[in-house]
Design a protein around this motif. Structure first.
Motif, PDB file in Angstrom:
ATOM      1  N   GLU A 154      26.485 -24.062 -38.652  1.00 40.63           N
ATOM      2  CA  GLU A 154      26.792 -25.559 -39.461  1.00 40.63           C
ATOM      3  C   GLU A 154      25.158 -25.932 -39.483  1.00 40.63           C
ATOM      4  O   GLU A 154      24.916 -26.399 -40.732  1.00 40.63           O
ATOM      5  CB  GLU A 154      27.465 -26.453 -39.091  1.00 40.63           C
ATOM      6  N   THR A 155      24.576 -25.955 -38.326  1.00 36.80           N
ATOM      7  CA  THR A 155      23.223 -26.417 -38.368  1.00 36.80           C
ATOM      8  C   THR A 155      22.227 -25.109 -38.175  1.00 36.80           C
ATOM      9  O   THR A 155      22.320 -24.558 -36.933  1.00 36.80           O
ATOM     10  CB  THR A 155      22.930 -27.432 -37.148  1.00 36.80           C
ATOM     11  N   MET A 156      21.324 -24.689 -39.078  1.00 35.53           N
ATOM     12  CA  MET A 156      20.465 -23.528 -39.012  1.00 35.53           C
ATOM     13  C   MET A 156      18.925 -23.965 -38.558  1.00 35.53           C
ATOM     14  O   MET A 156      18.529 -23.376 -37.753  1.00 35.53           O
ATOM     15  CB  MET A 156      20.533 -22.875 -40.251  1.00 35.53           C
ATOM     16  N   TRP A 157      18.675 -25.389 -38.771  1.00 35.08           N
ATOM     17  CA  TRP A 157      17.451 -25.731 -38.405  1.00 35.08           C
ATOM     18  C   TRP A 157      17.658 -27.047 -37.218  1.00 35.08           C
ATOM     19  O   TRP A 157      18.175 -27.931 -37.797  1.00 35.08           O
ATOM     20  CB  TRP A 157      16.732 -26.450 -39.301  1.00 35.08           C
ATOM     21  N   VAL A 158      17.271 -26.538 -35.875  1.00 30.23           N
ATOM     22  CA  VAL A 158      17.575 -27.770 -35.191  1.00 30.23           C
ATOM     23  C   VAL A 158      16.026 -28.297 -34.597  1.00 30.23           C
ATOM     24  O   VAL A 158      15.125 -27.773 -34.164  1.00 30.23           O
ATOM     25  CB  VAL A 158      17.873 -27.133 -33.852  1.00 30.23           C
ATOM     26  N   VAL A 159      15.884 -29.459 -35.131  1.00 30.86           N
ATOM     27  CA  VAL A 159      14.599 -30.218 -35.128  1.00 30.86           C
ATOM     28  C   VAL A 159      14.720 -31.163 -33.906  1.00 30.86           C
ATOM     29  O   VAL A 159      15.581 -32.361 -33.848  1.00 30.86           O
ATOM     30  CB  VAL A 159      14.302 -31.143 -36.271  1.00 30.86           C
ATOM     31  N   GLY A 160      13.989 -30.784 -32.534  1.00 28.61           N
ATOM     32  CA  GLY A 160      14.129 -31.338 -31.718  1.00 28.61           C
ATOM     33  C   GLY A 160      13.028 -32.847 -31.612  1.00 28.61           C
ATOM     34  O   GLY A 160      13.699 -33.848 -31.625  1.00 28.61           O
ATOM     35  N   ASP A 161      11.792 -32.373 -31.653  1.00 31.86           N
ATOM     36  CA  ASP A 161      10.648 -33.338 -31.724  1.00 31.86           C
ATOM     37  C   ASP A 161      10.344 -33.374 -33.020  1.00 31.86           C
ATOM     38  O   ASP A 161       9.632 -32.687 -33.703  1.00 31.86           O
ATOM     39  CB  ASP A 161       9.616 -32.773 -30.913  1.00 31.86           C
ATOM     40  N   THR A 162      10.912 -34.484 -33.650  1.00 34.34           N
ATOM     41  CA  THR A 162      10.563 -34.790 -35.253  1.00 34.34           C
ATOM     42  C   THR A 162       9.084 -35.084 -35.598  1.00 34.34           C
ATOM     43  O   THR A 162       8.551 -34.785 -36.741  1.00 34.34           O
ATOM     44  CB  THR A 162      11.389 -35.993 -35.831  1.00 34.34           C
ATOM     45  N   ALA A 163       8.419 -35.568 -34.246  1.00 39.31           N
ATOM     46  CA  ALA A 163       6.988 -35.549 -34.649  1.00 39.31           C
ATOM     47  C   ALA A 163       6.063 -34.335 -34.785  1.00 39.31           C
ATOM     48  O   ALA A 163       5.272 -34.248 -35.699  1.00 39.31           O
ATOM     49  CB  ALA A 163       6.314 -36.223 -33.231  1.00 39.31           C
ATOM     50  N   LEU A 164       6.799 -33.296 -34.429  1.00 39.32           N
ATOM     51  CA  LEU A 164       6.246 -31.840 -34.897  1.00 39.32           C
ATOM     52  C   LEU A 164       6.619 -31.407 -36.049  1.00 39.32           C
ATOM     53  O   LEU A 164       5.793 -30.581 -36.812  1.00 39.32           O
ATOM     54  CB  LEU A 164       6.906 -30.826 -33.822  1.00 39.32           C
ATOM     55  N   PRO A 166       7.890 -33.498 -39.000  1.00 40.42           N
ATOM     56  CA  PRO A 166       8.490 -34.666 -39.598  1.00 40.42           C
ATOM     57  C   PRO A 166       9.161 -34.399 -41.173  1.00 40.42           C
ATOM     58  O   PRO A 166      10.127 -34.962 -41.371  1.00 40.42           O
ATOM     59  CB  PRO A 166       7.599 -35.837 -39.609  1.00 40.42           C
ATOM     60  N   ARG A 167       8.329 -33.658 -41.893  1.00 39.17           N
ATOM     61  CA  ARG A 167       8.891 -33.504 -43.087  1.00 39.17           C
ATOM     62  C   ARG A 167      10.030 -32.524 -43.258  1.00 39.17           C
ATOM     63  O   ARG A 167      10.880 -32.747 -44.275  1.00 39.17           O
ATOM     64  CB  ARG A 167       7.484 -32.791 -44.080  1.00 39.17           C
ATOM     65  N   LEU A 168       9.949 -31.664 -42.333  1.00 39.70           N
ATOM     66  CA  LEU A 168      11.315 -30.784 -42.337  1.00 39.70           C
ATOM     67  C   LEU A 168      12.510 -31.563 -42.009  1.00 39.70           C
ATOM     68  O   LEU A 168      13.674 -31.523 -42.655  1.00 39.70           O
ATOM     69  CB  LEU A 168      11.149 -29.528 -41.283  1.00 39.70           C
ATOM     70  N   ALA A 169      12.456 -32.454 -41.139  1.00 43.01           N
ATOM     71  CA  ALA A 169      13.374 -33.485 -40.653  1.00 43.01           C
ATOM     72  C   ALA A 169      13.759 -34.351 -41.867  1.00 43.01           C
ATOM     73  O   ALA A 169      14.993 -34.622 -41.992  1.00 43.01           O
ATOM     74  CB  ALA A 169      13.018 -34.398 -39.417  1.00 43.01           C
ATOM     75  N   GLU A 170      12.970 -34.816 -42.526  1.00 45.20           N
ATOM     76  CA  GLU A 170      13.173 -35.599 -43.586  1.00 45.20           C
ATOM     77  C   GLU A 170      14.164 -34.751 -44.847  1.00 45.20           C
ATOM     78  O   GLU A 170      14.802 -35.343 -45.369  1.00 45.20           O
ATOM     79  CB  GLU A 170      12.035 -36.196 -44.155  1.00 45.20           C
ATOM     80  N   ALA A 171      13.678 -33.602 -44.990  1.00 45.43           N
ATOM     81  CA  ALA A 171      14.160 -32.695 -45.758  1.00 45.43           C
ATOM     82  C   ALA A 171      15.546 -32.525 -45.718  1.00 45.43           C
ATOM     83  O   ALA A 171      16.590 -32.570 -46.311  1.00 45.43           O
ATOM     84  CB  ALA A 171      13.317 -31.463 -46.241  1.00 45.43           C
ATOM     85  N   LEU A 172      15.770 -32.236 -44.219  1.00 46.75           N
ATOM     86  CA  LEU A 172      17.135 -31.981 -43.847  1.00 46.75           C
ATOM     87  C   LEU A 172      18.194 -33.188 -43.898  1.00 46.75           C
ATOM     88  O   LEU A 172      19.061 -32.856 -44.306  1.00 46.75           O
ATOM     89  CB  LEU A 172      17.211 -31.298 -42.583  1.00 46.75           C
ATOM     90  N   ALA A 173      17.488 -34.168 -43.505  1.00 46.92           N
ATOM     91  CA  ALA A 173      18.307 -35.324 -43.878  1.00 46.92           C
ATOM     92  C   ALA A 173      18.718 -35.826 -45.276  1.00 46.92           C
ATOM     93  O   ALA A 173      19.711 -36.383 -45.651  1.00 46.92           O
ATOM     94  CB  ALA A 173      17.550 -36.644 -43.038  1.00 46.92           C
ATOM     95  N   ALA A 174      17.783 -35.534 -46.173  1.00 46.19           N
ATOM     96  CA  ALA A 174      17.934 -35.979 -47.642  1.00 46.19           C
ATOM     97  C   ALA A 174      18.900 -35.146 -48.249  1.00 46.19           C
ATOM     98  O   ALA A 174      19.108 -35.441 -49.294  1.00 46.19           O
ATOM     99  CB  ALA A 174      16.440 -35.670 -48.214  1.00 46.19           C
TER     100      ALA A 174
END
Length: 199
Positions: A154-164, A166-174
Motif C-alpha cells: 500500500e505504501t511504496m515510498w516510505v519517507v522517514g525524514d521529511t527534511a531530506l 520535503p517535496r516528495l512527502a508533500e506530493a504523497l500527502a496531496a
C-alpha cells in the motif's frame, strides 16, 4: 478395487489448483497439482497437454473475468477504456500469474476470440490494420503494469525524514488516490494518442 464412477480430476479442477498454487507461490508444477488433487502425475496428462496446456487453461480462467461485450455496443474509445478497466481488475485478482502468462504465447481460442473482437472494432472505427495491434499491445502494457502495481504494498515510498525529501512527502500527502488516479491518467493519455493515430 474398482475405478471410481466419477473422475477425481478434470480440466476445471486442474485449472483451479494450478491457479491456487500460482496465487500462493508465483509458480506451479504438474506433480504439485497432482499431489493436491490426490492423483498420480500421469493422470493429469489424460486431461491436459502438459505444462503449456495448464498455462493456457489458467489464461482462459483469468480472462473469463474480462468483459468484452462493450466492443459491440460502445464507441471505440469508450469501449477500449471499459475493456482496460475490466482487464486490469481480472489480472489484479491474480497478479502472480502475470509473469507466467506473459512468458507464453496466447493460444487459447476463447482468449484469441476476444482479441479478434478488439481488432474488428478498431478496424471498423477507422484504424489502419497495421496500427490495430500497436494499440492493443500499448494498452496491455499499461493494464498489466497497473495490475502488478495494485499488488504492491500500500505504501511504496516510505519517507522517514521529511527534511531530506520535503517535496516528495508533500506530493504523497496531496494525492491519496495515487494508484487509481494514475491509471486513469495514463489510460486517458493512451486514448488521446490513439485518437491522433486514427487521424
Amino acid at each position: 478395487m474398482g475405478r471410481p464412477r466419477t473422475s477425481l480430476i478434470d480440466r476445471e479442477r486442474i485449472t483451479t489448483e494450478a491457479l491456487r498454487l500460482v496465487d500462493a507461490r508465483g509458480e506451479f508444477s504438474v506433480p504439485a497439482i497432482a499431489r493436491r488433487l490426490g492423483v498420480q502425475t500421469g493422470s493429469l496428462y489424460h486431461h491436459v497437454d502438459g505444462r503449456d496446456g495448464i498455462v493456457e487453461l489458467m489464461r482462459e480462467r483469468v480472462c473469463e473475468a474480462i468483459d468484452a461485450s462493450m466492443f459491440a455496443t460502445l464507441p471505440w474509445d469508450e469501449a477500449l477504456a471499459a475493456w482496460a478497466r475490466s482487464y486490469r481488475a481480472a489480472f489484479a485478482a491474480h497478479p502472480r500469474a502475470i509473469p507466467l502468462l506473459m512468458a507464453a504465447p496466447v493460444r487459447a481460442p476463447r482468449v484469441l476470440e476476444q482479441y479478434e473482437r478488439a481488432v474488428v472494432m478498431l478496424a471498423g472505427a477507422g484504424f489502419a490494420m497495421g496500427d490495430t495491434m500497436k494499440v492493443i499491445i500499448a494498452l496491455e502494457n499499461l493494464i498489466l503494469g497497473s495490475a502488478l502495481d495494485l499488488a504492491a504494498p500500500e505504501t511504496m515510498w516510505v519517507v522517514g525524514d521529511t527534511a531530506l525529501t520535503p517535496r516528495l512527502a508533500e506530493a504523497l500527502a496531496a494525492e491519496p488516490e495515487g494508484r487509481a488516479a494514475a491509471f486513469e491518467l495514463a489510460l486517458e493519455g493512451c486514448l488521446e494518442r490513439f485518437r491522433a493515430l486514427r487521424g
